[in-house]
Design an enzyme around this catalytic site. Structure first.
Site, PDB file in Angstrom:
ATOM      1  N   LYS A  39      -5.309  -0.148  15.359  1.00  0.00           N
ATOM      2  CA  LYS A  39      -4.108   0.645  15.116  1.00  0.00           C
ATOM      3  C   LYS A  39      -4.148   1.878  16.011  1.00  0.00           C
ATOM      4  O   LYS A  39      -5.149   2.588  16.055  1.00  0.00           O
ATOM      5  CB  LYS A  39      -4.047   1.063  13.645  1.00  0.00           C
ATOM      6  CG  LYS A  39      -2.684   1.590  13.219  1.00  0.00           C
ATOM      7  CD  LYS A  39      -2.586   1.711  11.714  1.00  0.00           C
ATOM      8  CE  LYS A  39      -1.178   2.106  11.291  1.00  0.00           C
ATOM      9  NZ  LYS A  39      -1.010   2.163   9.827  1.00  0.00           N
ATOM     10  N   GLU A  76       2.255  -2.400  -6.581  1.00  0.00           N
ATOM     11  CA  GLU A  76       2.892  -1.516  -7.553  1.00  0.00           C
ATOM     12  C   GLU A  76       2.964  -2.129  -8.943  1.00  0.00           C
ATOM     13  O   GLU A  76       2.829  -1.422  -9.954  1.00  0.00           O
ATOM     14  CB  GLU A  76       4.300  -1.147  -7.066  1.00  0.00           C
ATOM     15  CG  GLU A  76       4.334  -0.293  -5.812  1.00  0.00           C
ATOM     16  CD  GLU A  76       4.247  -1.090  -4.512  1.00  0.00           C
ATOM     17  OE1 GLU A  76       4.282  -0.472  -3.432  1.00  0.00           O
ATOM     18  OE2 GLU A  76       4.133  -2.341  -4.586  1.00  0.00           O
ATOM     19  N   ARG A 130       9.689  -1.935  -7.319  1.00  0.00           N
ATOM     20  CA  ARG A 130       8.986  -3.215  -7.256  1.00  0.00           C
ATOM     21  C   ARG A 130       8.265  -3.545  -8.558  1.00  0.00           C
ATOM     22  O   ARG A 130       7.763  -4.641  -8.731  1.00  0.00           O
ATOM     23  CB  ARG A 130       7.996  -3.195  -6.091  1.00  0.00           C
ATOM     24  CG  ARG A 130       8.618  -2.744  -4.785  1.00  0.00           C
ATOM     25  CD  ARG A 130       7.659  -2.777  -3.639  1.00  0.00           C
ATOM     26  NE  ARG A 130       7.423  -4.155  -3.221  1.00  0.00           N
ATOM     27  CZ  ARG A 130       6.765  -4.487  -2.117  1.00  0.00           C
ATOM     28  NH1 ARG A 130       6.280  -3.549  -1.343  1.00  0.00           N
ATOM     29  NH2 ARG A 130       6.577  -5.743  -1.809  1.00  0.00           N
TER      30      ARG A 130
END
Length: 630
Positions: free
Chosen positions: A283, A369, A397
């Site tokens: 990344k 979640e 969610r």
């Protein structure tokens, strides 16, 4: 802009470039991304990490027909640059500019909109199902970050895709990062297999021997790089999990080795059945500050390219998130049973310092979640006080868990909803505008919002003392700069406060709209209109005693909220007026977000476009007051 990149008007142009030119193109994409994002800000590290992968995909696919589903969409900047939007990259996440995520309305090359993690495999499988049902022929690819595999939905989709045996390529972009550091058993598993020294050692020794073979050494090395994962698999079983789910596993391979990616994807795209290609990336690849600090450079504001230092804004009031962070530590010292839970966002929600102070009372569940909410329910059932710190948009969610696992059992779980309201440049997938509506109709739930950062502290204290499910929503960005009380004060549940008396109209404001209401009242008074202001504090339960006195005094009432009007705070006021037979006694005006998704742009511009600024409110109310009567 680089010479080769400047010649790319669409992905078809990549098919005419040599391998050497493609390698140069990768460098030019990174240079342009760094240049542009350093000036305007945006998602950064994820895109830098998938440059070679993006080039390889567009070299072999025709995305006007073939489908690439990016998960989350942070990775898609290079994709946008190669699909005709290079010149507009400087507008990304700005008002009327390019969206920060894939957007089908923006380009035929964007297959699916994705702002929340874990959705790509489900969507891609759905596309493969539709393709086969209609008898069509095209490739479907899902590019999913390793962090997204902590989402239960991603694992459900893998399980279904393996069983359905559709032609589908899932590319696991493994950079050991999502936004924050990845957590959980699956992340540990991937880390173990990709760091196995037997894999790297075998590859290095084998390549060294092959290169010594005259004439054919280098071609053999290239062939071995494509095939080596089979041998390594016998040693470390890196694909066992995915193979058990019905996928053919290939990898792990170097996600920055463009020739290897080109050959591997070219080979795999024509092979039948569900395939998972495991690529290892870095990344922030190509920009050292981002490689060293991928969390900071996941998404950035403008920064200095030479040093990597973020360009600081003038000092202002502390952010609501910072106040939440400080308050949680104070409450942690006061309440030994307080436990903090977040879903892959310890930095974003401000829980990093709490984690350092109380490591045994903190957990990051990853992008899960649903699990976070029910985990909190289990804790609450055993007498612990969990605080679930989560962005408003992400709590959507876990709606069933809110209803079934928390509120039905009337469990004491505190929901700290950061980013309540308009969040700006991330756009419709991230605006926290639905929480008032989706929370207040659930039985047992208390819903409140502070007018400023000092009231946020008192509301958090109130929430910890409360016995039952309770939510505090607060906005993104700076607070009002008010002094902070040294001592906590419990706010009686369902009580409002009158901030300003008036005669002509009463502004019933909720949360972040209270300062706007106060400013509006000042402007109205200058126009000869005497406006009162009430900080309602609670969307549920309402302060019906105060509302009754408001109805007696005022003929005109305005509700103000930074949330959707349908089912929101204003709707709650109208419901009470109807149920108490007061609806016909007053004129009511609702200020809030209409029945639409709000685009991306700066919060200031968005609020103005929706009529949520004080001048806009005053203009609208003057016209209304002149034409309305009871």
């Amino acid at each position: 802009m680089g010479e080769i990149l400047g010649r790319i008007s669409g992905p078809a142009d990549l098919k005419h470039l040599s391998e050497k030119e493609l390698l140069l193109l990768a460098g030019e994409i990174r240079e342009e991304m760094i240049r542009v994002i350093s000036e305007i800000g945006g998602h950064f590290g994820g895109g830098l990490g998938v440059v070679e992968l993006t080039i390889a995909l567009h070299r072999h696919l025709d995305t006007s027909r073939d489908r690439i589903v990016w998960d989350v969409g942070h990775q898609a900047y290079p994709h946008k640059m190669l699909t005709g939007r290079l010149e507009n990259l400087k507008t990304i996440r700005q008002w009327k500019g390019l969206a920060g995520f894939p957007k089908p309305e923006e380009s035929v090359h964007d297959a699916f909109s994705a702002g929340h993690a874990g959705t790509s495999i489900s969507a891609a499988l759905g596309m493969a199902e539709a393709r086969d049902l209609k008898g069509e022929k095209y490739h479907v690819v899902a590019v999913v970050g390793d962090g997204s595999l902590t989402a239960g939905m991603a694992m459900e989709a893998l399980n279904q895709a393996g069983a359905r045996k559709k032609n589908l390529l899932v590319i696991l972009n493994d950079n050991e990062m999502s936004i924050s550091e990845n957590v959980g058993a699956l992340s540990d598993y991937l880390a173990r297999i990709t760091s196995d020294p037997r894999w790297e050692g075998l590859r290095r020794r084998t390549e060294g021997l092959m290169r010594e073979i005259p004439m054919i050494g280098e071609p053999m090395v290239r062939m071995a790089q494509v095939a080596h994962e089979s041998v390594v698999g016998m040693l470390s079983k890196p694909g066992l999990l995915f193979e058990e789910m019905g996928f053919r596993y290939v990898g792990p391979i170097d996600g920055h080795d463009l020739p290897l990616l080109l050959q591997t994807i070219g080979n795999l795209k024509e092979q039948p059945g569900p395939i998972l290609l495991h690529v290892l990336t870095v990344k922030g690849k190509g920009y050292p500050p981002a490689e060293k600090n991928p969390i900071t450079f996941h998404g950035v504001t403008p920064f200095d390219i030479a040093t990597g230092e973020i360009k600081k804004k003038p000092a202002g009031a502390p952010a609501y998130t910072k106040i939440f962070s400080q308050t949680m530590i104070e409450l942690g010292h006061r309440f030994p049973d307080l436990f903090a839970i977040t879903a892959a966002m310890p930095e974003g929600t401000g829980l990093v310092d709490f984690r350092k102070t109380f490591p045994e009372r903190f957990v990051d569940v990853g992008i899960a979640e649903q699990h976070a909410v029910t985990l909190a329910g289990g804790m609450a059932a055993q007498g612990i006080t969990p605080v679930v710190a989560i962005y408003s948009t992400f709590l959507q969610r876990a709606y069933d868990q809110l209803v079934h696992d928390i509120c039905l059992q009337n469990l004491h779980v505190v929901f700290a909803l950061d980013r309540g309201g308009l969040v700006g440049e991330d756009g419709p997938t991230h605006h926290g505008v639905f929480d008032i509506a989706y929370l207040r109709h659930i039985p047992n739930m208390v819903v409140m919002a502070p007018k400023d950062e000092n009231e946020l502290r008192h509301m958090l204290y109130t929430a910890v003392l409360h016995d039952g499910p309770i939510a505090v929503r607060y906005p993104r960005g700076e607070g009002q700069g008010v002094p902070l009380d040294k001592e906590f004060r419990s706010i009686p549940i369902g009580t409002a406060e009158t901030l300003r008396e008036g005669q002509d109209v009463c502004l019933l404001a909720y949360g972040s709209m209270v300062p706007v209401a106060m400013e509006s009242a000042g402007l109205l008074r200058a126009e000869g209109i005497d406006a009162g202001v009430v900080n309602m504090r609670f969307a549920k339960p309402l302060d019906t005693s105060l509302l009754a006195s408001v109805v007696k005094k005022y003929s005109h009432i305005v509700t103000m909220e930074e949330g959707v009007l349908k089912g929101g705070f204003g709707s709650a006021i109208l419901e009470w007026l109807a149920m108490s037979d007061n609806l016909g006694k007053v004129n009511v005006r609702m200020v809030g977000i209409p029945d639409q998704y709000v685009d991306h742009g700066s919060p200031k511009i968005l609020r103005a476009s929706l009529g949520l600024t004080a001048p806009d409110v005053v203009k609208s109310l003057k016209e209304w007051l002149q034409t309305s009567s009871v």
